[in-house]
Motif scaffolding. Sequence first.
Motif, PDB file in Angstrom:
ATOM      1  N   PHE A  18      52.750  94.959  79.543  1.00 32.36           N
ATOM      2  CA  PHE A  18      53.558  95.005  80.760  1.00 32.36           C
ATOM      3  C   PHE A  18      53.205  96.220  81.602  1.00 32.36           C
ATOM      4  N   PHE A  19      53.132  97.392  80.973  1.00 33.00           N
ATOM      5  CA  PHE A  19      52.831  98.624  81.687  1.00 33.00           C
ATOM      6  C   PHE A  19      51.413  98.600  82.261  1.00 33.00           C
ATOM      7  N   LEU A  74      51.414 100.919  85.278  1.00 34.59           N
ATOM      8  CA  LEU A  74      52.438 101.899  84.932  1.00 34.59           C
ATOM      9  C   LEU A  74      52.157 102.605  83.610  1.00 34.59           C
ATOM     10  N   GLU A  75      50.894 102.641  83.220  1.00 38.31           N
ATOM     11  CA  GLU A  75      50.560 103.319  81.965  1.00 38.31           C
ATOM     12  C   GLU A  75      50.994 104.780  82.000  1.00 38.31           C
ATOM     13  N   TYR A 104      54.589 105.005  80.923  1.00 41.70           N
ATOM     14  CA  TYR A 104      54.719 104.851  79.470  1.00 41.70           C
ATOM     15  C   TYR A 104      54.323 106.139  78.765  1.00 41.70           C
ATOM     16  N   ARG A 105      53.247 106.746  79.234  1.00 44.72           N
ATOM     17  CA  ARG A 105      52.783 107.987  78.631  1.00 44.72           C
ATOM     18  C   ARG A 105      53.797 109.108  78.832  1.00 44.72           C
ATOM     19  N   LEU A 106      54.396 109.139  80.015  1.00 44.70           N
ATOM     20  CA  LEU A 106      55.439 110.128  80.287  1.00 44.70           C
ATOM     21  C   LEU A 106      56.629 109.918  79.359  1.00 44.70           C
ATOM     22  N   TYR A 107      56.975 108.658  79.110  1.00 43.93           N
ATOM     23  CA  TYR A 107      58.064 108.344  78.180  1.00 43.93           C
ATOM     24  C   TYR A 107      57.726 108.852  76.775  1.00 43.93           C
ATOM     25  N   GLN A 108      56.482 108.671  76.351  1.00 43.47           N
ATOM     26  CA  GLN A 108      56.057 109.122  75.026  1.00 43.47           C
ATOM     27  C   GLN A 108      55.948 110.635  74.930  1.00 43.47           C
TER      28      GLN A 108
END
Length: 131
Positions: free
Chosen positions: A92-93, A98-99, A102-106
């Motif tokens: 999805f990302f 929006l990768e 996702y990386r910022l979330y991780q």
Amino acid sequence: PGIAQKAADNIQQKFPGLEISSYHGYLSTSEEKDLKTVLKELQPRLILVGLGVPRQEFWIQQNRHLCPNSIWIGVGGSFDIWSGIKERAPEFFCKYHLEWLYRLYQEPWRWRRMLALPEFAIKVLLKGTGN
């Protein structure tokens, strides 16, 4: 150290005829000088720099004169992915570009570095228009 070489090894397995030179980003002053000499001698077609934003962009700007006909690309954390150290974001990302989110979330501690991205994009756009 070791991540860029592992990424190069993985890519080399997929494309055996490809010639790859790999250096990590933790070079001493003398090692960086040696790298610049090698770049000037080899004149590679493609140079991937994964030092993180904005460090990699500054490094490219300061050194692209060494290989003026090369394509220079700042690849951020791509070496982590290509080496197998980290996995890509869920589909999805990726599909919606929006990768980075996702990386910022991780890795939420990266948020300050992420603020440099819009500033860099604006500077690139303004430079392209001659302003």
